[in-house]
Design an enzyme around this catalytic site. Structure first.
Site, short mmCIF file in Angstrom:
data_model
loop_
_atom_site.label_atom_id
_atom_site.label_comp_id
_atom_site.label_asym_id
_atom_site.label_seq_id
_atom_site.Cartn_x
_atom_site.Cartn_y
_atom_site.Cartn_z
N TRP A 136 -0.46 8.64 0.28
CA TRP A 136 0.95 8.07 1.14
C TRP A 136 2.78 8.65 0.99
O TRP A 136 2.36 9.58 0.60
CB TRP A 136 0.79 7.04 -0.83
CG TRP A 136 2.47 6.12 -0.69
CD1 TRP A 136 2.41 5.31 0.28
CD2 TRP A 136 2.58 5.91 -1.94
NE1 TRP A 136 3.57 4.08 -0.22
CE2 TRP A 136 3.34 4.68 -1.23
CE3 TRP A 136 3.33 6.23 -2.81
CZ2 TRP A 136 5.27 4.17 -2.36
CZ3 TRP A 136 3.61 6.12 -3.85
CH2 TRP A 136 4.52 4.68 -3.68
N ASP A 217 -3.11 9.10 -10.09
CA ASP A 217 -2.13 7.09 -9.07
C ASP A 217 -3.71 6.67 -9.01
O ASP A 217 -4.08 6.50 -8.28
CB ASP A 217 -1.71 8.75 -8.00
CG ASP A 217 -0.46 6.81 -7.73
OD1 ASP A 217 -0.49 6.17 -8.70
OD2 ASP A 217 -0.65 7.16 -6.50
N LYS A 258 -0.17 -4.44 -7.33
CA LYS A 258 -1.10 -4.66 -6.30
C LYS A 258 -1.76 -6.04 -6.90
O LYS A 258 -2.12 -6.49 -7.73
CB LYS A 258 -1.99 -3.61 -5.93
CG LYS A 258 -1.00 -2.76 -5.75
CD LYS A 258 -0.11 -3.28 -3.49
CE LYS A 258 0.71 -1.74 -3.76
NZ LYS A 258 1.26 -1.38 -3.05
N1 PLP Z 1 0.98 4.66 -5.10
C1 PLP Z 1 0.45 4.52 -4.45
C2 PLP Z 1 -0.37 5.34 -3.37
C3 PLP Z 1 0.78 3.07 -3.79
O1 PLP Z 1 0.47 2.67 -2.59
C4 PLP Z 1 1.60 2.24 -3.89
C5 PLP Z 1 2.28 0.95 -2.98
O2 PLP Z 1 2.32 1.02 -2.33
C6 PLP Z 1 2.26 3.00 -5.20
C7 PLP Z 1 2.06 4.24 -6.02
C8 PLP Z 1 3.31 2.45 -5.76
O3 PLP Z 1 3.76 0.61 -5.79
P1 PLP Z 1 4.75 -0.18 -6.79
O4 PLP Z 1 6.56 1.10 -7.32
O5 PLP Z 1 5.26 -1.04 -5.64
O6 PLP Z 1 4.34 0.23 -7.46
O1 TYF Z 2 2.06 -0.17 2.17
C1 TYF Z 2 2.43 0.82 1.31
O2 TYF Z 2 2.11 2.14 1.56
C2 TYF Z 2 4.33 0.95 0.67
C3 TYF Z 2 4.03 -0.47 -0.16
O3 TYF Z 2 9.13 -0.72 -3.71
C4 TYF Z 2 5.82 0.37 -0.98
O4 TYF Z 2 5.35 1.48 0.55
C5 TYF Z 2 7.05 -1.44 -0.39
C6 TYF Z 2 7.72 -1.33 -1.40
C7 TYF Z 2 7.81 -0.67 -2.53
C8 TYF Z 2 6.64 0.37 -3.25
C9 TYF Z 2 5.61 0.51 -2.47
#
Ligand code: PLP
Ligand code: TYF
Length: 409
Positions: A136, A217, A258
């Protein structure tokens, strides 16, 4: 000087949505951001979450600040949900009973990653953090901004559309002892390819030998199998090794964004597994000291929803689990439908069915992704990752046809 601040590039993932919004083609498809959509292409609120909000609307009688690391109730829910599923995970239970887990609510998964990165930068001897290639994009940004030094380990071989396990092991073994290593608990973002149980055992052996600090993570708990309690095999292995003091410490970043659809509520947690209850006291106190000058305390609405759903008297927990299972079921259905509609005469698409979670990692080149965007209004990230919740019965044939045309070129 303010007049000299350079323009920053748009976010690689969130920038896609901006471009999508500006497209007037009625057939446009957004496969950029990893957020769930139903079969009509609409975002959802889990009905169990709505129910929990109704309970809150009736019963909530204060909007007080929660403590710096969140409420005890939320911390205990998270600890038991992840480390001691219904009292069935003896090793996790042991760590909890021994006072070896420090848990804090955080501002979702991203906030959790940032808090632990700041914490490690402040207290851990080693700044190097090994992250899978690819990972990511925000992982690298968070760790860099926190003062750590991210470096890639081999993970995936794009030319084969598969894990590159031999090189994964080799590249970890070549790293200095004591490095931090980032592991995706399940539904690896962006590839959707996870290690098997046997492969995890081998990697954990390397981690033990090299005294790495594992940082897990877990943003997609539940999206691999449809059942959150089945997606935590890596955590079970780690809690066992922690009890045996083979890997005495690790950390886990977790998010309800999610799996409970609480994206904008920013509800998640960090858990740090410590060597002893005494260490836990110090670590918890330092966590508070670190968080207080950043955002003081986390938001309460999302964590209260979690508290209501996990409150047995409401009956909402089984409801939520079944709704999550349905969400994952739909993702698996569209994954299969996309596969079925793809032209396999000159191109092997079998990797799509091995991948799990919210994404397919197509293996399409950045040029092919561009063509999809420019000629078909199909929006995905340049690395060929498709967020498949944007696929539904109404657009899967159009999408497959677009891909079939693009790979012919
Ligand atoms: N880690 C991974 C691998 C992710 O794909 C995401 C969101 O897409 C996050 C962490 C963190 O998401 P959030 O900050 O919305 O909980
Ligand atoms: O699609 C993804 O991998 C993420 C999703 O505040 C996302 O980037 C979008 C906004 C946010 C945290 C995660």
């Amino acid at each position: 000087k303010f007049g000299e601040i350079p323009l920053a590039p748009p976010d690689k993932i969130l920038g896609i949505t901006e471009a999508f919004i500006n497209d007037s083609n009625p057939k446009k498809i957004n496969l950029g951001v990893g957020a769930y959509r139903d079969n009509l292409g609409k975002p959802i609120i889990f009905p169990s979450v709505k129910e929990a909000e109704k309970v809150l609307l009736q019963k909530e009688n204060e909007k007080e600040y929660t403590p710096i690391i969140g409420s005890k109730k939320f911390q205990n829910i998270v600890k038991n949900f992840i480390f001691n599923n219904s009292g069935k995970d003896a090793n996790g239970k042991q760590l909890i009973d021994d006072g070896r887990i420090v848990t804090s609510q955080t501002i979702s998964g991203t906030g959790s990653l940032r808090v632990i990165a700041d914490f490690l930068n402040r207290f851990y001897s080693n700044k190097k953090i090994l992250v899978p290639k690819p990972t990511w994009a925000n992982h690298v940004a968070v760790f860099n901004d926190a003062g750590l030094q991210p470096e890639f380990y081999s993970y995936y071989e794009t030319s084969k559309n598969d894990l590159d396990f031999a090189n994964l092991k080799k590249s970890l073994e070549s790293q200095p002892d004591g490095s931090i290593v980032l592991l995706h608990a399940c539904c690896h973002n962006p590839t959707g390819m996870d290690l098997t149980n046997e492969q995890w055992d081998q990697v954990l052996q390397i981690i033990e030998n090299k005294k790495f600090f594992p940082l897990v993570d877990m943003a997609y708990q539940g999206f691999a199998s449809g059942k959150p309690y089945e997606d935590i095999e890596l955590i079970r292995k780690l809690t066992k090794l922690a009890n045996e003091n083979k890997i005495p410490t690790f950390a886990l970043c977790q998010s309800f964004a999610k799996n409970m659809g609480l994206y904008g509520e920013r509800t998640g947690s960090i858990s740090i597994i410590t060597p002893s209850a005494q260490d836990s006291k110090a670590i918890e106190s330092q966590l508070k000291k670190l968080i207080r000058p950043i955002y003081s305390s986390p938001p309460i609405h999302g964590s209260k929803i979690v508290e209501v759903i996990f409150d047995e008297s409401t009956g909402l927990l089984p409801q939520w689990l079944s709704e999550l299972d349905q969400v994952v079921g739909r993702l698996n259905t569209v994954r299969q439908k996309l596969y079925d509609n793809l032209d396999k005469s000159n191109y092997n698409w079998d990797h799509l069915l091995k991948q799990r979670g919210m994404f397919v990692y197509t293996g399409l080149s950045p040029e092919q992704v561009q063509t999809l965007r420019n000629e078909y209004s199909v929006y995905a990230t340049d690395d060929g990752r498709f967020s498949i919740s944007g696929i539904n019965d109404g657009n899967v044939e159009y999408l497959a046809n677009a891909i079939n045309e693009v790979i012919k070129k």
